[in-house]
Design a protein around this motif. Sequence first.
Motif, PDB file in Angstrom:
ATOM      1  N   TYR A 259      -3.670 -15.327  -6.964  1.00  0.00           N
ATOM      2  CA  TYR A 259      -3.892 -14.025  -7.502  1.00  0.00           C
ATOM      3  C   TYR A 259      -4.219 -13.958  -8.975  1.00  0.00           C
ATOM      4  CZ  TYR A 259      -2.112  -9.250  -8.817  1.00  0.00           C
ATOM      5  OH  TYR A 259      -2.127  -7.979  -9.212  1.00  0.00           O
ATOM      6  N   VAL A 327      -1.669  -8.140  -1.921  1.00  0.00           N
ATOM      7  CA  VAL A 327      -1.420  -9.349  -1.245  1.00  0.00           C
ATOM      8  C   VAL A 327      -1.152  -9.331   0.038  1.00  0.00           C
ATOM      9  CG1 VAL A 327      -0.582 -11.589  -1.696  1.00  0.00           C
ATOM     10  CG2 VAL A 327      -1.010 -10.110  -3.625  1.00  0.00           C
ATOM     11  N   LYS A 341       2.030  -5.814  -7.776  1.00  0.00           N
ATOM     12  CA  LYS A 341       1.405  -6.341  -6.691  1.00  0.00           C
ATOM     13  C   LYS A 341       1.901  -5.606  -5.404  1.00  0.00           C
ATOM     14  CE  LYS A 341       1.027 -11.502  -7.896  1.00  0.00           C
ATOM     15  NZ  LYS A 341       1.447 -12.689  -7.386  1.00  0.00           N
TER      16      LYS A 341
END
Length: 350
Positions: A259, A327, A341
């Motif tokens: 990420y 994610v 996220k």
Amino acid sequence: MIFCLTNAGKEYMARVNAGEISMHLTRAVVGSGSSSYLDILTSVVDEQQQIQLDAVYSDREYTHIECVLTNLELERAYILKQLGIYAADETGEDKLIIIGQDIYGDRVPLISEKEVEYQFNIGMRVSNASEVTFDFSVNDFLRKKYFYEFCEEVDRRFKMLPRVRIGSKQLLDRRDIILLETLDGENKVIRIQERDSEDNQHEYELAALFKMAERRELIKSGETLAVIFGKVLRYLADIKENCFAGEDDPFVLMTEATYKPPAKRTKGSLYGLITKIRGLIIIQFDRYVQGLEEPRVERTLYGVETKARGDVEASPYSYIGVMKCIVFVDDESTDARMPEKLYAKIKETR
């Protein structure tokens, strides 16, 4: 000019009349010499030039040989006294079979003096006259008769060919048309179309065969598509090797390990998800969410799983957005989640 068979010619004609071989004339030669014993000659005396074997035709049992002499390419004047005809047997070796001689001869001048043309007609009796063949000599010239015959044949053949057009597909309006189709209003050919003699339509797409260039070079105007595409492929290959490596590959699987915030992602790379489930993936979030963590983290989306709609009045508008910070979670991990996220898990597929 008086003609006779040489000794080799008598033997050759005997084999022709017996049907052992066909008569095959190879060349005609003139000379300025003379001889008292023509039948023993094996070549023309004092050879000057090779002339045109113009035609061979049959009249019943007789064969007529026509020869034409011109001074178009003559390098020096001479007195023409002899004319010899050569023929080949089954071995391919040519021999002098007919010799003609004029004691006084005729002067053949240079082209600078005047242009001359002599025609000779030699008649001989051959049993299989219709099978006589001949070769044109190396100094062949084009006569009007053959030129007009050639033009008529070319014209006839071209009339049988399909008509070729360049333009839009509307020009493919009848049979026997080959169309180099262009974009409307532009002179750019995009494909080839054809309507054949049976009115069947065929379409041919343009293609380019190329291989990668050995080294990077600038594209130049006038180069073929194969060369241009080869240079482009070389640039792409070098860019892949030098600009993308590891997690900066053109496609990056979005996980905790790979990420990166959007601002830090490599331009030209695609960040996304790969799942093990096929079909339509639906990620459901309540339209109204309530944060439970304490303390709250700003700019973080929190939610609780529930089957009931929230107490807030429903909005009449639908919301569509592009999520850049998602994610994918493929397990029941309860590790602390990071801010900025969006964590998602597949709950249902259809």
